[in-house]
Scaffold this active site. Structure first.
Site: not given
Ligand code: PBG
Length: 328
Positions: A197, A251
């Site tokens: 991520k 992601k």
């Molecule tokens: C954290 C989380 C995020 C997203 C999914 N889970 C935000 C982040 O890491 O700042 C982002 C998902 C998206 O942008 O569609 N709980």
């Protein structure tokens, strides 16, 4: 006689020929719909930067999940927006926290017909907006945060989650969560790890959707990955699988197709890709202006993730793609 020239176009001549030789296809079974549920509202609230998505009430969430199930979508992932935020994000594990209530109600409604996934993080629940406990020096304390994730995992599993999806990017989070779940008898609860991520600017609309602002204009670069690094993502994937992840996720999706392909080559567990909020918002904005054909681009983008090696795609497009697939 000279050997005849290869005629690659022969197999592209008719739609039936093209369909027959297609290497990849989008299928409704590949789709996971992200949904937001907010505490303390009477009506669903639109999210300006995520057109088509809403912050649901418990009732509208149930109705939406039933419709998605009807369309054949196998899974939803839930994000909660609590009324009360605090330094630890305690609503993430409170038995009456917004996601725990939603999980229990949905489980009663859909039985085992829909896979219920809970995003497992505390950023939607903390008053500072970080994904863990902020130490005196402003950094996020890794090991103290693992204890919060363990609590949240047990609460989500107890409320009925089939899958918990740790997204906080703390080291050792999968192992800590697996240990906590097993210790409480939830050995059948699946872990879908947000393994690779990135600290991406493409999460902007999501933070509007969950009302998160990081304190002091901060960012998550101290725990999410640097977009410059690819090999490091494979270390993350390997570590998560070794710690017990049942599925791994990459992601964002489109800007990280190389990472999806590398993860697919490295491990044999299912690989998911998250087509994130910013990717969705860009597509919708351009389509709204008539600058691109939104439906065609949506299908092409999601197909690219499958081609790269993703088995599953989390996308805000899930409903409309499922509707299109049902018509075709
Ligand atoms: C954290 C989380 C995020 C997203 C999914 N889970 C935000 C982040 O890491 O700042 C982002 C998902 C998206 O942008 O569609 N709980």
């Amino acid at each position: 006689m000279p050997y005849p020239e290869r005629r690659l176009r022969r197999l592209r001549r008719t739609p039936a020929l093209r369909r027959m030789v297609a290497e990849h296809r989008l299928h409704v079974d590949d789709l996971i719909a992200p949904l937001f549920v907010r505490e303390g509202i009477d009506e669903p609230q639109p999210i300006e930067s995520l057109p088509g998505a809403v912050q649901h009430t418990q009732d509208s969430l149930r109705a939406e999940v039933l419709e998605l199930a009807e369309l054949g979508i196998p899974a939803v992932i839930l994000f909660g927006i609590p009324v009360h935020k605090d330094a630890q994000g305690s609503q993430a594990w409170h038995p009456r926290g917004v996601v725990q209530l939603a999980l229990a109600a949905l489980r009663a409604e859909v039985g085992d017909d829909m896979v219920l996934i809970a995003d497992l993080c505390v950023d939607e629940y903390t008053d500072h907006g970080h994904c863990g406990i902020v130490a005196a020096d402003g950094t996020v304390d890794n090991d103290a945060t693992l204890e919060l994730y363990a609590r949240a995992a047990v609460a989500q599993a107890g409320a009925g989650a089939d899958i918990v999806a740790p997204s906080g990017m703390m080291d050792g989070q999968v192992g800590a969560i697996r240990g906590a779940l097993d210790g409480e008898g939830f050995d059948q609860t699946v872990i879908m790890a947000y393994a690779a991520k990135y600290a991406s600017a493409l999460y902007g609309p999501f933070r509007d959707a969950v009302d998160v602002q990081i304190v002091g204009g901060g960012d998550r670069r101290g725990y999410q990955q640097d977009p410059a690094n690819a090999r490091e993502a494979i270390e993350e994937v390997r570590a998560d699988v070794a710690e017990g992840a049942d599925l791994v996720m990459v992601k964002p999706g489109l800007a990280y197709l190389d990472i999806i392909a590398a993860a697919r080559a490295e491990v044999d567990v299912p690989v998911a890709a998250y087509h994130v909020s910013g990717e969705y918002a860009m597509l919708k904005a351009a389509a709204e202006r008539g600058w691109i054909d939104g439906d065609a681009v949506a299908d092409e983008v999601l197909l690219s993730m499958k081609r790269a090696g993703a088995d599953l795609i989390l996308t805000y497009l899930a409903r409309e793609v499922a509707q299109r697939l049902a018509q075709s």
